[in-house]
Design a protein around this motif. Structure first.
Motif, PDB file in Angstrom:
ATOM      1  N   THR A  14       0.821  -1.208   0.000  1.00  0.00           N
ATOM      2  CA  THR A  14       0.000   0.000   0.000  1.00  0.00           C
ATOM      3  C   THR A  14       0.853   1.256   0.000  1.00  0.00           C
ATOM      4  O   THR A  14       2.023   1.216   0.379  1.00  0.00           O
ATOM      5  N   ALA A  15       0.236   2.337  -0.390  1.00  0.00           N
ATOM      6  CA  ALA A  15       0.908   3.643  -0.337  1.00  0.00           C
ATOM      7  C   ALA A  15       0.821   4.234   1.061  1.00  0.00           C
ATOM      8  O   ALA A  15       1.466   5.239   1.346  1.00  0.00           O
ATOM      9  N   HIS A  16       0.047   3.608   1.939  1.00  0.00           N
ATOM     10  CA  HIS A  16      -0.183   4.142   3.278  1.00  0.00           C
ATOM     11  C   HIS A  16       0.713   3.473   4.314  1.00  0.00           C
ATOM     12  O   HIS A  16       0.598   2.274   4.547  1.00  0.00           O
ATOM     13  N   GLY A  17       1.565   4.274   4.934  1.00  0.00           N
ATOM     14  CA  GLY A  17       2.483   3.737   5.934  1.00  0.00           C
ATOM     15  C   GLY A  17       2.206   4.226   7.334  1.00  0.00           C
ATOM     16  O   GLY A  17       3.001   4.001   8.241  1.00  0.00           O
ATOM     17  N   SER A  18       1.066   4.868   7.531  1.00  0.00           N
ATOM     18  CA  SER A  18       0.734   5.405   8.852  1.00  0.00           C
ATOM     19  C   SER A  18       0.519   4.278   9.855  1.00  0.00           C
ATOM     20  O   SER A  18       0.269   3.125   9.479  1.00  0.00           O
ATOM     21  N   GLU A  19       0.575   4.616  11.118  1.00  0.00           N
ATOM     22  CA  GLU A  19       0.339   3.615  12.155  1.00  0.00           C
ATOM     23  C   GLU A  19      -1.102   3.105  12.080  1.00  0.00           C
ATOM     24  O   GLU A  19      -1.357   1.932  12.346  1.00  0.00           O
ATOM     25  N   THR A  20      -2.036   3.957  11.668  1.00  0.00           N
ATOM     26  CA  THR A  20      -3.432   3.536  11.510  1.00  0.00           C
ATOM     27  C   THR A  20      -3.540   2.455  10.435  1.00  0.00           C
ATOM     28  O   THR A  20      -4.221   1.444  10.626  1.00  0.00           O
ATOM     29  N   ALA A  21      -2.863   2.662   9.310  1.00  0.00           N
ATOM     30  CA  ALA A  21      -2.885   1.665   8.233  1.00  0.00           C
ATOM     31  C   ALA A  21      -2.208   0.371   8.680  1.00  0.00           C
ATOM     32  O   ALA A  21      -2.705  -0.721   8.387  1.00  0.00           O
ATOM     33  N   ARG A  22      -1.102   0.487   9.386  1.00  0.00           N
ATOM     34  CA  ARG A  22      -0.401  -0.704   9.870  1.00  0.00           C
ATOM     35  C   ARG A  22      -1.252  -1.485  10.877  1.00  0.00           C
ATOM     36  O   ARG A  22      -1.266  -2.715  10.868  1.00  0.00           O
ATOM     37  N   LYS A  23      -1.960  -0.761  11.726  1.00  0.00           N
ATOM     38  CA  LYS A  23      -2.847  -1.407  12.697  1.00  0.00           C
ATOM     39  C   LYS A  23      -3.968  -2.151  11.966  1.00  0.00           C
ATOM     40  O   LYS A  23      -4.304  -3.284  12.328  1.00  0.00           O
ATOM     41  N   ALA A  24      -4.525  -1.521  10.936  1.00  0.00           N
ATOM     42  CA  ALA A  24      -5.598  -2.161  10.167  1.00  0.00           C
ATOM     43  C   ALA A  24      -5.119  -3.449   9.511  1.00  0.00           C
ATOM     44  O   ALA A  24      -5.838  -4.455   9.504  1.00  0.00           O
ATOM     45  N   THR A  25      -3.896  -3.450   8.978  1.00  0.00           N
ATOM     46  CA  THR A  25      -3.397  -4.666   8.326  1.00  0.00           C
ATOM     47  C   THR A  25      -3.106  -5.763   9.352  1.00  0.00           C
ATOM     48  O   THR A  25      -3.366  -6.931   9.090  1.00  0.00           O
ATOM     49  N   ARG A  26      -2.584  -5.378  10.511  1.00  0.00           N
ATOM     50  CA  ARG A  26      -2.363  -6.386  11.566  1.00  0.00           C
ATOM     51  C   ARG A  26      -3.691  -7.024  11.976  1.00  0.00           C
ATOM     52  O   ARG A  26      -3.794  -8.239  12.109  1.00  0.00           O
ATOM     53  N   GLU A  27      -4.708  -6.181  12.175  1.00  0.00           N
ATOM     54  CA  GLU A  27      -6.016  -6.686  12.604  1.00  0.00           C
ATOM     55  C   GLU A  27      -6.683  -7.549  11.533  1.00  0.00           C
ATOM     56  O   GLU A  27      -7.460  -8.445  11.856  1.00  0.00           O
ATOM     57  N   ALA A  28      -6.366  -7.291  10.274  1.00  0.00           N
ATOM     58  CA  ALA A  28      -6.930  -8.084   9.173  1.00  0.00           C
ATOM     59  C   ALA A  28      -6.219  -9.418   8.998  1.00  0.00           C
ATOM     60  O   ALA A  28      -6.690 -10.278   8.264  1.00  0.00           O
TER      61      ALA A  28
END
Length: 146
Positions: free
Chosen positions: A88-102
């Motif tokens: 993804t183009a998104h490297g924010s902690e919010t995006a990282r948290k979403a991928t971990r949760e998925a």
């Protein structure tokens, strides 16, 4: 008769056809068997027959996004489960948290550092006891295993 061990089976999912196709071609150069899909629905159908060892999944796709796709793959309960890598183009902690949760195992921000990706592929290859195609490519290109 001796049969070679199969290479890593990689499912590459990205709605950007150029990105998906070029990534697939590079993976094939490393000895991977690759299936390329441009949307989540096709990826779901393809995964059922292809049984990937590892999936590279774009997060921002029209329709079903990458996080939903990852959750569906995890829900299948395959043993061993495929390694899931968010791209993804998104490297924010919010995006990282979403991928971990998925259920993603890794999160790569585009443009992907190819050396880091190849190291993850080699790690997956070793963990699955697959033929060392990727590791051997690393040796050829650098003179040592990374």
């Amino acid at each position: 008769m001796i049969y070679p061990l199969p290479g890593l089976r990689v499912l590459c999912v990205d709605d950007n056809r150029d990105t998906a196709d070029s990534t697939g071609m590079l993976l094939e150069l490393y000895g991977c068997e690759v299936a390329v899909c441009y949307d989540a629905d096709t990826a779901l159908a393809t995964a059922l027959r292809f049984r990937p060892d590892l999936c590279l999944i774009d997060l921002n796709m029209p329709g079903t996004g990458g996080c939903e796709l990852a959750m569906r793959f995890r829900a299948w309960g395959w043993k061993p489960p495929p390694h899931l890598i968010a791209v993804t183009a998104h490297g924010s902690e919010t995006a990282r948290k979403a991928t971990r949760e998925a259920g993603f195992d890794r999160h790569f921000v585009t443009p992907v550092n190819w050396d880091e990706l190849v190291a993850v592929l080699a790690e997956a290859e070793r963990s699955l006891g697959r033929a060392a195609y990727i590791s051997s490519r690393l040796v050829q290109s650098s003179g040592e295993v990374k």
